[in-house]
Write a protein that holds these residues in place. Sequence first.
Motif, PDB file in Angstrom:
ATOM      1  N   TRP A  22       1.952   6.299  -4.265  1.00 36.85           N
ATOM      2  CA  TRP A  22       1.461   5.068  -4.331  1.00 36.85           C
ATOM      3  C   TRP A  22       1.732   4.677  -6.181  1.00 36.85           C
ATOM      4  O   TRP A  22       2.543   5.318  -6.374  1.00 36.85           O
ATOM      5  CB  TRP A  22       0.142   5.802  -4.933  1.00 36.85           C
ATOM      6  N   GLN A  53      -2.279  19.221   0.530  1.00 38.43           N
ATOM      7  CA  GLN A  53      -3.024  19.788  -0.162  1.00 38.43           C
ATOM      8  C   GLN A  53      -4.618  19.341  -0.505  1.00 38.43           C
ATOM      9  O   GLN A  53      -5.466  20.239  -1.061  1.00 38.43           O
ATOM     10  CB  GLN A  53      -2.344  19.577  -2.199  1.00 38.43           C
ATOM     11  N   CYS A  54      -4.850  17.594  -0.481  1.00 30.07           N
ATOM     12  CA  CYS A  54      -5.503  17.773  -0.853  1.00 30.07           C
ATOM     13  C   CYS A  54      -6.537  16.824   0.430  1.00 30.07           C
ATOM     14  O   CYS A  54      -7.899  16.623  -0.174  1.00 30.07           O
ATOM     15  CB  CYS A  54      -5.229  16.385  -2.108  1.00 30.07           C
ATOM     16  N   ALA A  55      -5.915  17.166   1.348  1.00 28.40           N
ATOM     17  CA  ALA A  55      -6.757  16.178   2.777  1.00 28.40           C
ATOM     18  C   ALA A  55      -8.381  17.216   3.300  1.00 28.40           C
ATOM     19  O   ALA A  55      -7.940  18.388   2.638  1.00 28.40           O
ATOM     20  CB  ALA A  55      -6.360  15.925   3.778  1.00 28.40           C
ATOM     21  N   CYS A  72       2.711   7.183  -8.761  1.00 29.26           N
ATOM     22  CA  CYS A  72       2.951   8.599  -8.066  1.00 29.26           C
ATOM     23  C   CYS A  72       2.255   9.199  -6.917  1.00 29.26           C
ATOM     24  O   CYS A  72       2.116   8.931  -5.952  1.00 29.26           O
ATOM     25  CB  CYS A  72       0.926   8.374  -9.325  1.00 29.26           C
ATOM     26  N   ARG A  73       1.679  10.725  -7.290  1.00 31.78           N
ATOM     27  CA  ARG A  73       1.729  10.917  -5.588  1.00 31.78           C
ATOM     28  C   ARG A  73       0.380  11.779  -4.842  1.00 31.78           C
ATOM     29  O   ARG A  73      -0.330  11.403  -5.659  1.00 31.78           O
ATOM     30  CB  ARG A  73       3.204  12.040  -5.482  1.00 31.78           C
ATOM     31  N   ASP A  74       0.515  11.129  -4.009  1.00 36.01           N
ATOM     32  CA  ASP A  74      -1.374  12.227  -2.932  1.00 36.01           C
ATOM     33  C   ASP A  74       0.062  12.221  -2.120  1.00 36.01           C
ATOM     34  O   ASP A  74      -0.203  12.770  -1.023  1.00 36.01           O
ATOM     35  CB  ASP A  74      -1.169  10.449  -2.317  1.00 36.01           C
ATOM     36  N   ASP A  75      -0.854  14.305  -2.671  1.00 35.27           N
ATOM     37  CA  ASP A  75      -0.206  15.202  -2.176  1.00 35.27           C
ATOM     38  C   ASP A  75      -1.273  15.686  -0.243  1.00 35.27           C
ATOM     39  O   ASP A  75      -2.318  16.427  -0.737  1.00 35.27           O
ATOM     40  CB  ASP A  75      -0.221  16.693  -2.764  1.00 35.27           C
ATOM     41  N   VAL A  76      -0.985  14.636   0.227  1.00 31.46           N
ATOM     42  CA  VAL A  76      -2.026  15.119   1.284  1.00 31.46           C
ATOM     43  C   VAL A  76      -1.496  16.033   1.591  1.00 31.46           C
ATOM     44  O   VAL A  76      -3.326  16.417   2.075  1.00 31.46           O
ATOM     45  CB  VAL A  76      -0.631  13.461   3.146  1.00 31.46           C
ATOM     46  N   GLU A 109       9.007   8.928 -10.151  1.00 31.38           N
ATOM     47  CA  GLU A 109       7.869   9.086 -10.873  1.00 31.38           C
ATOM     48  C   GLU A 109       8.121   9.405 -12.287  1.00 31.38           C
ATOM     49  O   GLU A 109       7.066   9.298 -12.930  1.00 31.38           O
ATOM     50  CB  GLU A 109       7.011  10.589  -9.630  1.00 31.38           C
ATOM     51  N   ASN A 143       1.810   3.482  -9.838  1.00 32.74           N
ATOM     52  CA  ASN A 143       0.724   4.803 -10.976  1.00 32.74           C
ATOM     53  C   ASN A 143      -0.648   3.296 -11.138  1.00 32.74           C
ATOM     54  O   ASN A 143      -0.581   2.557 -11.720  1.00 32.74           O
ATOM     55  CB  ASN A 143       1.843   4.871 -12.016  1.00 32.74           C
ATOM     56  N   LEU A 144      -1.265   4.057 -10.692  1.00 33.17           N
ATOM     57  CA  LEU A 144      -3.422   3.396 -10.973  1.00 33.17           C
ATOM     58  C   LEU A 144      -3.085   3.654 -12.145  1.00 33.17           C
ATOM     59  O   LEU A 144      -4.697   3.071 -12.917  1.00 33.17           O
ATOM     60  CB  LEU A 144      -3.924   4.078  -9.407  1.00 33.17           C
ATOM     61  N   PHE A 145      -3.183   4.487 -12.670  1.00 35.21           N
ATOM     62  CA  PHE A 145      -3.006   5.091 -14.431  1.00 35.21           C
ATOM     63  C   PHE A 145      -3.304   4.966 -15.148  1.00 35.21           C
ATOM     64  O   PHE A 145      -3.598   4.661 -16.237  1.00 35.21           O
ATOM     65  CB  PHE A 145      -3.314   7.069 -13.998  1.00 35.21           C
ATOM     66  N   GLY A 190       1.316  -1.381  -0.370  1.00 33.17           N
ATOM     67  CA  GLY A 190      -0.009   0.456   0.361  1.00 33.17           C
ATOM     68  C   GLY A 190       1.072   0.897  -0.466  1.00 33.17           C
ATOM     69  O   GLY A 190       1.935   1.268   0.148  1.00 33.17           O
ATOM     70  N   ARG A 208       2.652  11.241   0.536  1.00 32.85           N
ATOM     71  CA  ARG A 208       2.303   9.837   0.061  1.00 32.85           C
ATOM     72  C   ARG A 208       2.453   9.412  -1.171  1.00 32.85           C
ATOM     73  O   ARG A 208       2.058   9.610  -2.357  1.00 32.85           O
ATOM     74  CB  ARG A 208       1.338   9.031   0.938  1.00 32.85           C
TER      75      ARG A 208
END
Lengths: 542, 207
Positions: A525, A509-511, A503-507, A497, A527-529, A461, A523
């Motif tokens: 991840w 900015q986005c939480a 890919c990134r999850d910019d916590v 990257e 690359n799900l895309f 994860g 965080r």
Amino acid sequence: MSLKRFSQSIDGTIPIQALLYDDEELLGSQDNVGIYDGQQKSPRHQSGTAYITSHRLFYVDGPKPDSCSFSIDLSHVSRTDYYAGLFTSSPKVTLYLAGDVSSESNDEHAPSIWECQVCGNHNSPGFSPSAARICGLCGVPRDAADDSTEGSSAPHLSSSLPASGFAGPVQRSSKDPVPCPACTFLNHPSLRTCELCETDLPRRPSRRELQSAPVSRPHSPDNDEEGDPANMLIKVSFRKGGDKAIYGALKTSLNGKVWESKAATVDRGGGNRSVGISGILRTVENSVQERETSMHDALQDLEALMVKAKDMVNLAAELNYKLTAASSTNDEPEEATFIRSSLTQLGLHIDNAPVTQDMTKDERRWHEELARELAKVLQAGLMRDKGIVALDEVWGGWNRARGVALIPPATFLQVIPLLPQYTTPQVSTRKFVSGLTVLHTPPYSASAFSARLAGFLVMHGSRTTLEIALEMELDMEGSNEAGMSVSLCKEMVEDCEREGGVCRDDVGQCAIVGGGGVGVEVRWWPNLFVGYVWDGQSEEDD
Amino acid sequence: MALSTHTTSTGWDSVLKACNKVNEHILGFLLPSIHSAPPFFTQQPNPATEAIVIEQWTKLILSYARHRNLFYLRVEDAETGGDWDEVLRNDRINRRLPPAHLSSILAGMVAKNVASYEPAKQTRSVLLYWRLPEEWAEVLHQWASTTGQMNTIMTFYEITDPPVNSPLTNIPLPLLRKAITILAKSNRAQIIAIADGEGVRFFTPAK
């Protein structure tokens, strides 16, 4: 009035050390002081810092350091008074001023390079006025040179000029009025512009003329106050204490009379040494010798350091040898292992003497030898439990291992490309976008790391950079490698990257809750895309 | 994060799909599984990855707009609650689309001609083309002919707010005008100035 006459304004925004003459010394300072001009408070100088030096008193204004700061030559101080303060009245130090500040002596304060007329030596600015009057090489006074070319009488010069540092201004303080060229008003000699019409007054006539000129009472009204000793003073008021220390420094300075003694020393020196060409030559010789001695001392220190380092390396080699001999007979005791590992950590673990250029003649072979040696150093210590190490660390570690025969960075960089030939597993170089260069084993090459990282993230994860740095290597099957440094890991992940591996999850900015931008880590991840197929509402559903 | 602990060899997306099935029944709109992946909300620095992100957002926004009959999307919608909360936020994974990212998605949509800045000369608000103006023109003409409005003059208001709900109910005037202009080019409609503004007359195309 006395303040205006005796002080010179300075730019207080310049640090005080930069304002000092070369031969001047800072003795003490005190903030929160105010200045009294005569018996009255001087309104522009009420909150500032006072500095006492061996030559001068500085006042640097707090609110307006550039316009309200000034300095006073201590040579003008005839005596001082100390007042300890009473109730709301602050302690004060009173300076009684005497002597005359002629325009001529003011000019000499302007720092400038001047060439001695006798020996042609260029004298640098920055000496106090008294010292600056004498050529640093031949000791001939500056004024004397000027005057003698004008053809003035020699005996007069020799008696008065060498001591001119202090005596000069006093001697020159004749009260000779200066007539204004425009309105003929007789102005006080210390004025530079006419009191009535503000026309620039002519420069004061030469000293010889002064002496012969009749001494008459000056006509400027300013003079009346000058005669009044009660007004010829300034007071320094210490609003927040510190008065005793400053008064002590001031006393030291006044007793020392550095501005006088300097001139006197030079004068005495002039009497003792042989004047002329031989004197000049001797001065030059002395300074050269002095420089040589200090240089020699400095190099000696360096040599001593090298000898010590050599001893250290020898000691390490000896220890290592003994340990090897001991361990061949029986099991290696715990202490021996400890010493060995300490040596390795210090970078002192090297089997034989370092390779130096004089061992091999051909430059190419020399580089190859170095690469072989570096490979040994890397595999024995630096990279034994690390798959990746920054170049600066390698260079430092290698040179530590080499002891005294240090490798310059240029040579080091030439050796690096040869490294893969001499290492198993292969150690190669990798340069990140930030410019950081590392040496790494195959699992840390860009493609291998990307693949490993993606696999790691799929298995476990999402992870932050820190977690990747700490956990990823532990996860590797049968790996005894310690985690890598976080900054290195960050470089590697970001590289990955860029290639689309993660890919990134910019916590931050986005939480929705607990975001707030800074400080919250990104965080990572897989690359799900890539290869994602739309699985949401389809158009037919409508 | 619950997501990662539950994930086993089956992969995370099957879990997400299951979550979405539940979601669908409550809200009536099936969100894609990617909407439950936190990285979907972050602007990806890698241009290739970001292109996919924008592509998926475009699809999500358009299908949601079609589902809810929404025509406008503003950058402010990412900050203030409203019609768009369901897609621009995901409370279950504690993520929202930052306004800056929404703004770049809007720019991507305008570039692909599936939206246009409305009003023009600003980039904070777009008119969404979940049907292209050409498609709207067809829908409009179809509707006019099935409701027997040929050759009669209609006000814009009669089209956007008809007594019986139609596909054109609440269609924004700029979009309606575009559709009529397209019809006018093929002689199937004509804009007519009437007392209180504008009107339109539809014609049966010449066969």
